[in-house]
Write a protein that holds these residues in place. Structure first.
Motif, PDB file in Angstrom:
ATOM      1  N   GLY A 149       0.784  -1.278  -0.033  1.00  0.00           N
ATOM      2  CA  GLY A 149       0.014  -0.039  -0.103  1.00  0.00           C
ATOM      3  C   GLY A 149       0.865   1.262   0.019  1.00  0.00           C
ATOM      4  N   ASP A 150       1.923   1.246   0.175  1.00  0.00           N
ATOM      5  CA  ASP A 150       2.760   2.505   0.402  1.00  0.00           C
ATOM      6  C   ASP A 150       3.449   3.111  -1.034  1.00  0.00           C
ATOM      7  N   LEU A 151       2.997   2.248  -2.117  1.00  0.00           N
ATOM      8  CA  LEU A 151       3.535   2.933  -3.256  1.00  0.00           C
ATOM      9  C   LEU A 151       2.938   4.006  -3.647  1.00  0.00           C
ATOM     10  N   VAL A 152       1.667   4.437  -3.164  1.00  0.00           N
ATOM     11  CA  VAL A 152       1.029   5.825  -3.543  1.00  0.00           C
ATOM     12  C   VAL A 152       2.000   7.059  -3.073  1.00  0.00           C
ATOM     13  N   GLU A 153       2.284   6.630  -1.721  1.00  0.00           N
ATOM     14  CA  GLU A 153       3.154   7.647  -1.021  1.00  0.00           C
ATOM     15  C   GLU A 153       4.632   7.878  -1.705  1.00  0.00           C
ATOM     16  N   VAL A 154       5.043   6.847  -2.282  1.00  0.00           N
ATOM     17  CA  VAL A 154       6.445   6.949  -3.051  1.00  0.00           C
ATOM     18  C   VAL A 154       6.257   7.582  -4.447  1.00  0.00           C
ATOM     19  N   LEU A 155       5.272   7.328  -5.107  1.00  0.00           N
ATOM     20  CA  LEU A 155       5.235   7.962  -6.617  1.00  0.00           C
ATOM     21  C   LEU A 155       4.205   9.151  -6.418  1.00  0.00           C
ATOM     22  N   ILE A 204      -2.864 -10.830  -1.156  1.00  0.00           N
ATOM     23  CA  ILE A 204      -4.067 -10.218  -0.481  1.00  0.00           C
ATOM     24  C   ILE A 204      -4.073 -10.366   1.055  1.00  0.00           C
ATOM     25  N   ASN A 205      -3.757  -9.395   1.522  1.00  0.00           N
ATOM     26  CA  ASN A 205      -3.814  -9.514   2.982  1.00  0.00           C
ATOM     27  C   ASN A 205      -4.651  -8.278   3.479  1.00  0.00           C
ATOM     28  N   PRO A 206      -6.146  -8.694   3.594  1.00  0.00           N
ATOM     29  CA  PRO A 206      -7.108  -7.533   3.739  1.00  0.00           C
ATOM     30  C   PRO A 206      -6.641  -6.481   4.808  1.00  0.00           C
ATOM     31  N   PRO A 207      -6.975  -5.435   4.520  1.00  0.00           N
ATOM     32  CA  PRO A 207      -7.415  -4.886   3.377  1.00  0.00           C
ATOM     33  C   PRO A 207      -6.577  -4.248   2.411  1.00  0.00           C
ATOM     34  N   ARG A 208      -5.269  -4.781   2.351  1.00  0.00           N
ATOM     35  CA  ARG A 208      -4.324  -4.446   1.471  1.00  0.00           C
ATOM     36  C   ARG A 208      -3.755  -5.752   0.619  1.00  0.00           C
ATOM     37  N   VAL A 209      -3.166  -5.318  -0.453  1.00  0.00           N
ATOM     38  CA  VAL A 209      -2.552  -6.148  -1.350  1.00  0.00           C
ATOM     39  C   VAL A 209      -1.009  -5.727  -1.486  1.00  0.00           C
ATOM     40  N   CYS A 210      -0.382  -6.745  -1.112  1.00  0.00           N
ATOM     41  CA  CYS A 210       1.113  -6.610  -0.968  1.00  0.00           C
ATOM     42  C   CYS A 210       1.855  -7.109  -2.149  1.00  0.00           C
ATOM     43  N   TYR A 211       2.821  -6.277  -2.752  1.00  0.00           N
ATOM     44  CA  TYR A 211       3.476  -6.680  -4.268  1.00  0.00           C
ATOM     45  C   TYR A 211       5.093  -6.980  -3.908  1.00  0.00           C
ATOM     46  N   CYS A 212       5.457  -7.869  -4.658  1.00  0.00           N
ATOM     47  CA  CYS A 212       6.876  -8.443  -4.564  1.00  0.00           C
ATOM     48  C   CYS A 212       7.159  -8.463  -5.783  1.00  0.00           C
ATOM     49  N   ILE A 213       8.693  -8.541  -6.414  1.00  0.00           N
ATOM     50  CA  ILE A 213       9.106  -8.929  -7.593  1.00  0.00           C
ATOM     51  C   ILE A 213       8.956 -10.560  -7.451  1.00  0.00           C
ATOM     52  N   ASN A 214       8.424 -10.843  -8.625  1.00  0.00           N
ATOM     53  CA  ASN A 214       8.329 -12.396  -8.994  1.00  0.00           C
ATOM     54  C   ASN A 214       9.845 -12.779  -9.235  1.00  0.00           C
ATOM     55  N   GLU A 215      10.740 -13.403  -8.791  1.00  0.00           N
ATOM     56  CA  GLU A 215      12.000 -13.734  -8.936  1.00  0.00           C
ATOM     57  C   GLU A 215      12.177 -14.496 -10.180  1.00  0.00           C
ATOM     58  N   THR A 216      11.311 -15.223 -10.262  1.00  0.00           N
ATOM     59  CA  THR A 216      11.457 -16.327 -11.553  1.00  0.00           C
ATOM     60  C   THR A 216      11.254 -15.548 -12.545  1.00  0.00           C
TER      61      THR A 216
END
Length: 108
Positions: free
Chosen positions: A44-50, A74-86
């Motif tokens: 959720g903090d990407l909006v604060e960064v961009l 999905i970890n309500p109420p947020r969605v957590c994003y990561c790089i897909n290493e593959t």
């Protein structure tokens, strides 16, 4: 409007084009750079960064997720994003191979 003829190209050529298209916007590059920098999932903090609205960030995340370069949990109420290493390793290999095939030409 013309029809794209992606079927006349190899799967690898289409994959390179899809990855390049996903990376072809500075906001998406910034998202990836941020995820790589923090080296963890971001919730959720990407909006604060961009300097973009939530809706715009969400659209760019959707594009990156669609190509597989990132994934979200999905970890309500947020969605957590990561790089897909593959997929990240796939992209590195694909673009590395593409750039390494350059042979110095004797022209121009």
């Amino acid at each position: 409007m013309g029809v794209t003829k992606t079927q006349v190209f190899t799967d690898r050529q289409n994959r390179i084009a899809d990855l390049a298209k996903a990376l072809a916007h500075p906001a998406r590059v910034a998202i990836i750079q941020h995820l790589l920098k923090v080296n963890s999932c971001v919730c959720g903090d990407l909006v604060e960064v961009l300097p973009l609205s939530q809706a715009t960030v969400s659209q760019h995340l959707k594009e990156l997720k669609q190509i597989g370069i990132i994934h979200g949990e999905i970890n309500p109420p947020r969605v957590c994003y990561c790089i897909n290493e593959t997929v990240w390793q796939e992209a590195k290999a694909i673009f590395g191979d593409l750039f390494e095939t350059m042979v110095a030409a004797k022209c121009c």
